[in-house]
Design a protein around this motif. Sequence first.
Motif, PDB file in Angstrom:
ATOM      1  N   PRO A  26      -0.401  -4.873   0.998  1.00 43.08           N
ATOM      2  CA  PRO A  26      -1.891  -4.587   0.603  1.00 43.08           C
ATOM      3  C   PRO A  26      -2.703  -5.111  -0.637  1.00 43.08           C
ATOM      4  CG  PRO A  26      -0.925  -2.968   1.828  1.00 43.08           C
ATOM      5  CD  PRO A  26       0.294  -3.702   1.384  1.00 43.08           C
ATOM      6  N   ARG A  27      -1.922  -4.589  -1.831  1.00 39.47           N
ATOM      7  CA  ARG A  27      -2.619  -4.696  -2.999  1.00 39.47           C
ATOM      8  C   ARG A  27      -2.244  -6.278  -3.496  1.00 39.47           C
ATOM      9  NH1 ARG A  27      -1.591  -0.490  -6.835  1.00 39.47           N
ATOM     10  NH2 ARG A  27      -3.810  -0.737  -7.734  1.00 39.47           N
ATOM     11  N   GLY A  81      -2.781   5.671  20.468  1.00 40.60           N
ATOM     12  CA  GLY A  81      -2.013   5.946  19.482  1.00 40.60           C
ATOM     13  C   GLY A  81      -1.822   4.346  18.575  1.00 40.60           C
ATOM     14  N   TYR A  85      -2.714   2.958  15.076  1.00 39.47           N
ATOM     15  CA  TYR A  85      -1.934   2.323  14.122  1.00 39.47           C
ATOM     16  C   TYR A  85      -2.508   1.017  13.516  1.00 39.47           C
ATOM     17  CZ  TYR A  85       1.886   4.879  16.761  1.00 39.47           C
ATOM     18  OH  TYR A  85       2.778   5.722  17.394  1.00 39.47           O
ATOM     19  N   SER A  88      -5.509   1.557  11.341  1.00 34.99           N
ATOM     20  CA  SER A  88      -5.062   1.947  10.122  1.00 34.99           C
ATOM     21  C   SER A  88      -4.533   0.648   9.128  1.00 34.99           C
ATOM     22  CB  SER A  88      -3.565   2.828  10.043  1.00 34.99           C
ATOM     23  OG  SER A  88      -2.702   3.017   8.928  1.00 34.99           O
ATOM     24  N   GLU A  91      -7.431  -1.009   7.671  1.00 33.05           N
ATOM     25  CA  GLU A  91      -8.050  -0.623   6.771  1.00 33.05           C
ATOM     26  C   GLU A  91      -7.369  -0.587   5.130  1.00 33.05           C
ATOM     27  OE1 GLU A  91     -10.250   3.338   7.770  1.00 33.05           O
ATOM     28  OE2 GLU A  91      -8.501   3.302   8.992  1.00 33.05           O
ATOM     29  N   THR A  92      -6.088  -1.240   5.289  1.00 35.36           N
ATOM     30  CA  THR A  92      -5.385  -1.555   4.048  1.00 35.36           C
ATOM     31  C   THR A  92      -5.914  -2.958   3.556  1.00 35.36           C
ATOM     32  OG1 THR A  92      -3.572  -2.843   5.201  1.00 35.36           O
ATOM     33  CG2 THR A  92      -3.195  -0.480   5.049  1.00 35.36           C
ATOM     34  N   ARG A  97     -13.418   1.978   8.953  1.00 40.72           N
ATOM     35  CA  ARG A  97     -13.335   2.332  10.312  1.00 40.72           C
ATOM     36  C   ARG A  97     -14.505   2.384  11.006  1.00 40.72           C
ATOM     37  NH1 ARG A  97      -9.660   5.517  13.117  1.00 40.72           N
ATOM     38  NH2 ARG A  97      -7.971   4.882  11.683  1.00 40.72           N
ATOM     39  N   ARG A 157       6.414  -0.259  15.775  1.00 42.50           N
ATOM     40  CA  ARG A 157       6.283   0.944  16.474  1.00 42.50           C
ATOM     41  C   ARG A 157       5.832   0.702  17.812  1.00 42.50           C
ATOM     42  NH1 ARG A 157       5.927   5.439  13.068  1.00 42.50           N
ATOM     43  NH2 ARG A 157       5.378   6.850  14.794  1.00 42.50           N
TER      44      ARG A 157
ATOM     45  N   MET B   1      -0.637   3.816   3.351  1.00 41.62           N
ATOM     46  CA  MET B   1      -0.781   2.311   3.354  1.00 41.62           C
ATOM     47  C   MET B   1      -2.305   1.757   2.761  1.00 41.62           C
ATOM     48  SD  MET B   1       0.063   1.075   7.021  1.00 41.62           S
ATOM     49  CE  MET B   1       1.663   1.091   7.898  1.00 41.62           C
ATOM     50  N   SER B   2      -3.295   2.796   3.278  1.00 39.60           N
ATOM     51  CA  SER B   2      -4.791   2.280   2.794  1.00 39.60           C
ATOM     52  C   SER B   2      -4.697   3.033   1.519  1.00 39.60           C
ATOM     53  CB  SER B   2      -5.591   2.918   3.688  1.00 39.60           C
ATOM     54  OG  SER B   2      -5.061   2.450   5.146  1.00 39.60           O
ATOM     55  N   GLU B   4      -4.496   1.844  -1.012  1.00 39.89           N
ATOM     56  CA  GLU B   4      -4.504   0.867  -1.986  1.00 39.89           C
ATOM     57  C   GLU B   4      -6.365   0.355  -2.049  1.00 39.89           C
ATOM     58  OE1 GLU B   4      -2.182   0.716   0.057  1.00 39.89           O
ATOM     59  OE2 GLU B   4      -0.294   0.213  -0.952  1.00 39.89           O
ATOM     60  N   LEU B  16      -9.796   9.441   4.398  1.00 43.93           N
ATOM     61  CA  LEU B  16      -8.548   9.010   4.854  1.00 43.93           C
ATOM     62  C   LEU B  16      -7.303   9.573   4.276  1.00 43.93           C
ATOM     63  CD1 LEU B  16      -7.723   6.201   6.464  1.00 43.93           C
ATOM     64  CD2 LEU B  16      -7.559   5.213   4.324  1.00 43.93           C
ATOM     65  N   GLY B  33       2.065   5.574   7.540  1.00 41.55           N
ATOM     66  CA  GLY B  33       0.651   5.121   8.312  1.00 41.55           C
ATOM     67  C   GLY B  33      -0.416   6.036   7.512  1.00 41.55           C
ATOM     68  N   SER B  34      -1.710   5.896   8.006  1.00 41.16           N
ATOM     69  CA  SER B  34      -2.733   6.641   7.436  1.00 41.16           C
ATOM     70  C   SER B  34      -3.625   7.032   8.867  1.00 41.16           C
ATOM     71  CB  SER B  34      -3.646   5.766   6.501  1.00 41.16           C
ATOM     72  OG  SER B  34      -4.200   4.780   7.126  1.00 41.16           O
ATOM     73  N   LEU B  35      -4.560   8.071   8.551  1.00 40.14           N
ATOM     74  CA  LEU B  35      -5.477   8.464   9.359  1.00 40.14           C
ATOM     75  C   LEU B  35      -6.695   8.910   9.111  1.00 40.14           C
ATOM     76  CD1 LEU B  35      -4.786  11.799   9.634  1.00 40.14           C
ATOM     77  CD2 LEU B  35      -3.096  11.184  11.256  1.00 40.14           C
ATOM     78  N   HIS B  36      -7.692   9.216   9.944  1.00 39.77           N
ATOM     79  CA  HIS B  36      -8.808   9.947   9.205  1.00 39.77           C
ATOM     80  C   HIS B  36      -9.060  11.436   9.672  1.00 39.77           C
ATOM     81  CE1 HIS B  36     -11.031   6.234   7.568  1.00 39.77           C
ATOM     82  NE2 HIS B  36     -10.429   5.838   8.371  1.00 39.77           N
ATOM     83  N   LEU B  50      -0.214  11.413  16.537  1.00 42.70           N
ATOM     84  CA  LEU B  50      -0.313  10.082  16.382  1.00 42.70           C
ATOM     85  C   LEU B  50       1.078   9.464  16.084  1.00 42.70           C
ATOM     86  CD1 LEU B  50      -1.941   7.623  16.387  1.00 42.70           C
ATOM     87  CD2 LEU B  50      -2.432   7.853  14.102  1.00 42.70           C
ATOM     88  N   TYR B  51       1.896  10.047  15.061  1.00 41.66           N
ATOM     89  CA  TYR B  51       3.142   9.549  14.630  1.00 41.66           C
ATOM     90  C   TYR B  51       4.261  10.488  15.113  1.00 41.66           C
ATOM     91  CZ  TYR B  51       0.265   6.659  11.664  1.00 41.66           C
ATOM     92  OH  TYR B  51      -0.605   5.767  10.968  1.00 41.66           O
ATOM     93  N   THR B  52       4.230  11.265  15.860  1.00 45.12           N
ATOM     94  CA  THR B  52       5.565  11.878  16.290  1.00 45.12           C
ATOM     95  C   THR B  52       5.250  12.380  17.998  1.00 45.12           C
ATOM     96  OG1 THR B  52       4.676  14.456  15.989  1.00 45.12           O
ATOM     97  CG2 THR B  52       5.797  13.178  14.076  1.00 45.12           C
ATOM     98  N   GLU B  56       9.577  11.875  16.288  1.00 47.34           N
ATOM     99  CA  GLU B  56      10.111  11.007  15.214  1.00 47.34           C
ATOM    100  C   GLU B  56      10.247  11.964  14.019  1.00 47.34           C
ATOM    101  OE1 GLU B  56       7.725  10.114  17.425  1.00 47.34           O
ATOM    102  OE2 GLU B  56       7.612   8.162  17.694  1.00 47.34           O
TER     103      GLU B  56
END
Lengths: 318, 103
Positions: A26-27, A81, A85, A88, A91-92, A97, A157, B1-2, B4, B16, B33-36, B50-52, B56
């Motif tokens: 990302p950066r 989901g 993902y 997300s 957004e990086t 959003r 994923r 991730m976000s 940055e 976020l 990852g990320s979420l709001h 979302l992630y499990t 996981e």
Amino acid sequence: MTATAPDAGLAEQFERTIARDQRVEPRDWMPEKFRATVIRQIAQHAHSEIIGMQPEGNWITRAPSLRRKAILLAKVQDEAGHGLYLYSACETLGADRTDLTERLITGRQKYSSIFNYPALTFADVGVIGWLVDGAAVCNQVPLCRSSYGPYARAMIRICKEESFHQRQGYELLMTMMSGTAGQRAMVQDAVDRWWWPVLMMFGPPDRESANTAQSMAWKIKRHTNDELRQRFVDMTVPQAEALGVTLPDPDLRWNPQRGAHDFGEVDWDEMKQVVAGNGPCNAERIAQRKAAHDGGAWVREAAAAHAAKKAGRERTVA
Amino acid sequence: MSMETSTGAGRASWPLWEVFIRGKRGLNHVHVGSLHAADGEMALRNARDLYTRRNEGVSIWVVPSASITASSPDEKDPFFAPSGDKVYRHPTFYDIPDNVPHM
């Protein structure tokens, strides 16, 4: 290369990363066109997952057994989901959003044209899993090696989970094919309606695909549209035979010289029409997404107000 | 991730959060990852959904993306230079005869 002189060193570093098959993160510095292309591709992909909940979501309450209902519910939940993902990952790159959602419901960003076709019978649920998700897997497996790190990781994923989607669809169809003549006819009818739109999922033919060459050079994409379409046809033919259905293409046959199947020409005019917004369900899909978003506004506001109030109380106590 | 990126267009939206998951006991939490979400509690619930969805994780951390301080990729080489020339920090730097046991 869009880089100006002061960026020369950075541009070189970017090109080196791509050449060495490493991931862009990302950066890192990246050409603006790379950023824009990746945002466009990920956003379109995310929107497809979100809109993709609708054709099957309509069947959840009408699934013929508790088992099928639970499976379908889990699958539609997965699509949500996958959309998240991907948002997300998007957004990086600095995408916002709220802005992405707005672009979807105002039609400024696209989603896969396949979801503009209706799911008319329960056999469609099976065919969507088998063919639509099968085509998606075919498209997506190479994207697990995409040069943009967060996108590649999201795809890993997603691909793991899509495999369940395809298998449940095929199993559903096998069950129907072992049923009555009416059920078998229903499966064949669904295959007849979905086959050509599914082939359109791979995008325009290479000779007309404006973005392919640059995306391949940047390793955002790993194969051309036509390569993936061919691979999908070759994979699907034996599956159709095992299922006992006919793929609706009189020109479909094995070509021993090429070691691949020849198949008929997709109706590209139909594809252009659907992409342009004139498919059977375009307006309905966007209207439903907009209604869900507007209907959720009070929830978003209430939760934000509650969070602010709670944070205020905690500050007072401290 | 976000972590940055900036938060974008300044419209009222949930902040976020970055999500970290411990896959099983004995492993570190790893960024997924990320979420709001409006607050931490909601971020945790959303992260679970979302992630499990397929077992996981056994533990989740959520961190406001804005709270993360990260090294800059532009200074990558100088920033990590202190460890670059210290080969003597690695066991393979030292020659030990083969007949010396348990080394």
